[in-house]
Write an enzyme that holds these catalytic residues in place. Structure first.
Site, PDB file in Angstrom:
ATOM      1  N   PRO A 307       0.788  -1.244   0.000  1.00 17.66           N
ATOM      2  CA  PRO A 307       0.000   0.000   0.000  1.00 17.66           C
ATOM      3  C   PRO A 307       0.817   1.289   0.000  1.00 17.66           C
ATOM      4  CG  PRO A 307       0.053  -0.902   2.197  1.00 17.66           C
ATOM      5  CD  PRO A 307       0.771  -1.903   1.330  1.00 17.66           C
ATOM      6  N   CYS A 308       1.550   1.534  -1.065  1.00 10.54           N
ATOM      7  CA  CYS A 308       2.317   2.782  -1.143  1.00 10.54           C
ATOM      8  C   CYS A 308       1.404   3.995  -1.253  1.00 10.54           C
ATOM      9  CB  CYS A 308       3.315   2.740  -2.299  1.00 10.54           C
ATOM     10  SG  CYS A 308       2.583   2.474  -3.921  1.00 10.54           S
TER      11      CYS A 308
END
Length: 339
Positions: A307-308
């Site tokens: 989840p950047c």
């Protein structure tokens, strides 16, 4: 058509009037189609005929520019074919290309307009498309170093080649080479359609290797859906509907030790929460590495799964996301509403 309508068709080079009548110019002894781009004649010197046979019987010769004596003759299509031949034969040599184009007798701008109309690309766009295909072929099918490929295709520097390649493919040459060679590692790519548009998923028996927004499957690599890519797509759909907070599908990290360290830290960010680049840097024991964190995020090929999108600027700004800021904003909204 009356005489007034015919004259208006002649002075406007109306292609739709071709075949409806022909006009001849008494001072030149030549007859033409209404669409002919020759110099506009004086009205008093113009005669019109319903058929080309009538014009020929009256002693007029067919124009060599618009060729009214030939069916379906399109001089611009013929010129476009010449432009295409010149571009293809000139290769990456820009000087040779310009010299060859000048020999066609039209201005560079006019030639580009003709090319655009016939093929949907300007001369530069068509030339760049050929260079890109040549670059892809070399990256995929040769062992040449990237710098050698760059110079062989006429680029003045490696950075110019990287900028060119990334602009047209959204990948670096090295990333493309790795993806193009993925078939040798048993990786298959599949395109899935989601509420966020198409998503490309690459996987092998070990797990998911890439998940990217858009149609990013490399040319020439196997494109088959597998049970593991189907699972990833199903979990992604659940996530986008706000029904899933964690992913169970196995993933494969492909990066430097530092990048993998960053990505694993991203997985520790709770659903619905955010961290700044500085906070991630501090968490991995590199408090001055905020810039490097951003670069590692940019290399993340497992979007959403890693989840950047939960990493934001220190001031709360939604800076940087390979899928686009719009998608990043939507992902964060889903998490806020379903936390």
């Amino acid at each position: 058509m009356d005489d007034k309508e015919k004259w208006e068709a002649i002075i406007s080079n109306n292609k739709e009037a071709d075949g409806m009548f022909y006009y001849a110019v008494k001072t030149t002894g030549i007859f033409c189609k209404p669409s002919c781009s020759s110099k506009q004649p004086s009205r008093e010197n113009v005669l019109t005929f319903d058929t080309r046979e009538e014009a020929i019987s009256a002693g007029f010769r067919p124009c060599k520019r618009c060729r009214p004596d030939l069916d379906d003759y399109d001089p611009m299509a013929e010129m476009a074919g010449e432009i295409k031949r010149v571009v293809e034969s000139s290769g990456p040599n820009k000087e040779q290309l310009e010299d060859n184009l000048r020999s066609l007798g039209f201005s560079r701008q006019r030639l580009s307009q003709i090319c655009k109309k016939q093929y949907g690309k300007t001369i530069n766009e068509y030339s760049n498309a050929l260079r890109l295909e040549a670059a892809k072929d070399k990256l995929k099918n040769s062992d040449e170093q990237i710098i050698e490929i760059a110079y062989s295709l006429g680029f003045e520097s490696i950075s110019a080649f990287f900028n060119f390649f990334r602009k047209l493919t959204d990948m670096t040459p090295g990333e493309y080479r790795n993806m193009a060679n993925a078939s040798n590692e048993g990786i298959t790519f599949s395109i899935y359609h989601t509420s966020f548009g198409p998503v490309t998923i690459g996987a092998n028996n070990s797990g998911i290797r890439t998940l990217q927004f858009g149609e990013k499957a490399p040319v020439g690599v196997n494109q088959n859906r597998t049970s593991i890519s189907d699972t990833a797509a199903h979990e992604l759909d659940e996530y986008l509907l706000g029904k899933r907070k964690y992913f169970d599908v196995p993933i494969v990290y492909e990066g430097t030790p530092f990048q993998i360290q960053v990505w694993k830290e991203l997985l520790r960010i709770p659903y619905g929460e955010n961290r700044s680049y500085k906070q991630i840097a501090e968490a991995i024991g590199n408090p001055k590495g905020a810039r490097a964190i951003g670069m590692a995020n940019n290399k993340n090929k497992l979007m959403v799964l890693i989840p950047c999108h939960r990493v934001i600027g220190a001031n709360g700004a939604l800076v940087g996301y390979a899928g686009g800021i719009g998608i990043k904003e939507k992902l964060l909204k889903i998490e806020r509403e379903n936390k």
